[in-house]
Design a protein around this motif. Sequence first.
Motif, mmCIF file in Angstrom:
data_model
loop_
_atom_site.group_PDB
_atom_site.id
_atom_site.type_symbol
_atom_site.label_atom_id
_atom_site.label_comp_id
_atom_site.label_asym_id
_atom_site.label_seq_id
_atom_site.Cartn_x
_atom_site.Cartn_y
_atom_site.Cartn_z
ATOM 1 N N VAL A 108 0.833 -1.195 0.000
ATOM 2 C CA VAL A 108 0.000 0.000 0.000
ATOM 3 C C VAL A 108 0.872 1.251 0.000
ATOM 4 N N SER A 109 0.312 2.346 -0.488
ATOM 5 C CA SER A 109 1.073 3.594 -0.572
ATOM 6 C C SER A 109 1.191 4.230 0.808
ATOM 7 N N ASP A 110 2.161 5.161 0.936
ATOM 8 C CA ASP A 110 2.361 5.865 2.198
ATOM 9 C C ASP A 110 1.093 6.597 2.610
ATOM 10 N N PHE A 111 0.466 7.225 1.628
ATOM 11 C CA PHE A 111 -0.727 8.004 1.930
ATOM 12 C C PHE A 111 -1.845 7.112 2.447
ATOM 13 N N TYR A 112 -1.959 5.912 1.830
ATOM 14 C CA TYR A 112 -2.999 4.975 2.245
ATOM 15 C C TYR A 112 -2.765 4.521 3.681
ATOM 16 N N SER A 113 -1.515 4.198 4.013
ATOM 17 C CA SER A 113 -1.261 3.718 5.369
ATOM 18 C C SER A 113 -1.411 4.853 6.391
ATOM 19 N N LEU A 114 -1.186 6.096 5.947
ATOM 20 C CA LEU A 114 -1.436 7.234 6.839
ATOM 21 C C LEU A 114 -2.925 7.323 7.167
ATOM 22 N N ARG A 115 -3.742 7.159 6.116
ATOM 23 C CA ARG A 115 -5.182 7.327 6.279
ATOM 24 C C ARG A 115 -5.808 6.137 7.008
ATOM 25 N N LYS A 116 -5.300 4.948 6.724
ATOM 26 C CA LYS A 116 -5.975 3.756 7.238
ATOM 27 C C LYS A 116 -5.337 3.187 8.504
ATOM 28 N N ILE A 117 -4.062 3.473 8.733
ATOM 29 C CA ILE A 117 -3.423 2.944 9.944
ATOM 30 C C ILE A 117 -3.135 4.064 10.931
ATOM 31 N N THR A 118 -2.347 5.054 10.482
ATOM 32 C CA THR A 118 -1.853 6.059 11.416
ATOM 33 C C THR A 118 -2.981 6.873 12.044
#
Lengths: 305, 270
Positions: free
Chosen positions: A208-218
């Motif tokens: 997954v992209s950095d942006f996706y993991s920011l939105r969905k995990i972080t």
Amino acid sequence: MIAVKDRLRAEPKSRWRFPVTLEGMLYLLPSIVLFAVFLFYPMFKTIYLSLFLTDAQGNAQIFVGLEHYSQLLSSPSFRASLKATVLFVLYTVPAGVILALGLALLANQKLKGIGFFRTLFSSTMGMSVAASSVIWLFIYNPAIGIANTIMTTLGLQEMQWLLNPDTALISVAIPTIWMNTGFSFLILLGGLHNIDASLYESGKIAGVSDFYSLRKITLPLLSPTLLFIVTVSLINSFQTFGQIDILTKGGPMESTNVIVYSIFKDAFVNFNIGSASAQAVLLFAFILIVTILQFKWSEKKVHYQ
Amino acid sequence: MTRKKKFLLYALLIVSSFVMFFPILYAFSISFMQGGEVLRGKIIPSGLSFTNYEAAMQKVPLLRYLFNSFVVSTLIMAGQVVFSCLAAFAFTFIPFKGRNLLFLIFISTMMIPWEATMVPNFQTIRALGWTDTYAGLSVPFFAMAFGTFLLRQQFKTIPLEMYEATQVAGVSRFQFLWKVVLPVSKTTLVTLAIYCFLNAWNMYLWPLLVTNDERMRTVQIGLKQMQSQEVSTEWGVVMAGAVLVILPTLILLFAGQKRLQEGLTRGAIK
């Protein structure tokens, strides 16, 4: 006598102990006494005083009921103060939280020398409101401050910053955001540290992209910390005083006369203590409502691990 | 991490830390300038001269202000840490009746803005004859819901079995607090202490209200006074004063930054 002694030897645990409630109270007593004297009593006294006309010393003289409140709500000056307070909160809270979050995300990278940057980002936590305001007062100085130097370098027009009623509130908001960033940054960085690194690892494996993991995990996992920071920033913002006192004194044309400054002026400059108390009660009500709304909202939206 | 991304991150870090730290650098820089340089709007001083610092020390009793702030902040810090410890201990380890309700009341005090109570508090301090005293500056702040909350979170991590074992052994609760709980909670205690000290050092409105005597002023009020007296003429001197005011807290912060961050988040989110 002898019988008692025997019994004691037989059951050593049954020796007299403090009743548990009394013991608990004893530990709490210092805090309870102080809260009672310096928080609960004065809160009730403030409500009481808001219903009276007082003398200059603040002794209640004539009961006027809700007169102060109705006067306040119809007074253009108080409405301006409310407007300034709400605008100030809107200027400072979202921008401050987003800035701190951005810095925390940036400082959470595993890079060489990151500790140095973290220290710089958190440095404003050590800045007092008086020192910060004095520094920014100079930055805004129309003739010799750096704010206008930057404006002319960029080819923009010089501004009057704190002296212009249209820009004064924003000009106070900027140093406020700056001052609060240190604390918010530290707390958010700590929150980021607490997120399990394996979650990101599995994200990476899944590609997954950095942006996706920011939105969905972080962000979901950071939401309790974010909520804490938003609440603290909101409450702080409602209570702004020092920077107003040093930078603008509520002016020009009352454009920065936020509520705590207005309370201070009414109570300690104009000696209109009844009206100041009524404003204080309203401030209390605002903060109460905001906090309750936050908790209501958080029950739905905040993700606890 | 690719090299390009690394480069980008460093660039962002350098730019943003420069912007964040710039006002502080600027204050340092101005504090070394002579009057003429300041008025010409220069950014970097031509030399390192400490005359502004000497002037600042002479104009106002800055050392006295620093001393006052130090005493008041230390008193508040000690009061808050001790009272929070006692309260948090009761809320964690003493199962008395009404505990939960009382804890709720404690937490609810965080919602009362201190400014809403300042008028009656000012009257109380005056009635006690505490204006212009260290007691008047510090005692009203000794009780602290946030500290109690933070320490309770920490104390809850101590296994209850440990507590029960000491109870069977006949150790008093206070000894348990002193010998077991406090040593285990050292990190959180230090965090809380630094946090309390910083906040107390930076207090502004209350010292403004309860000090009239020049000799009892704290640095924050002293700095404001200095600024309002000096304003258009000697910015270098005012900035030297500002630098002297921020140095102690900046040093404390830089020394304790890591600990502060770990300890504070523990309380904020769990």
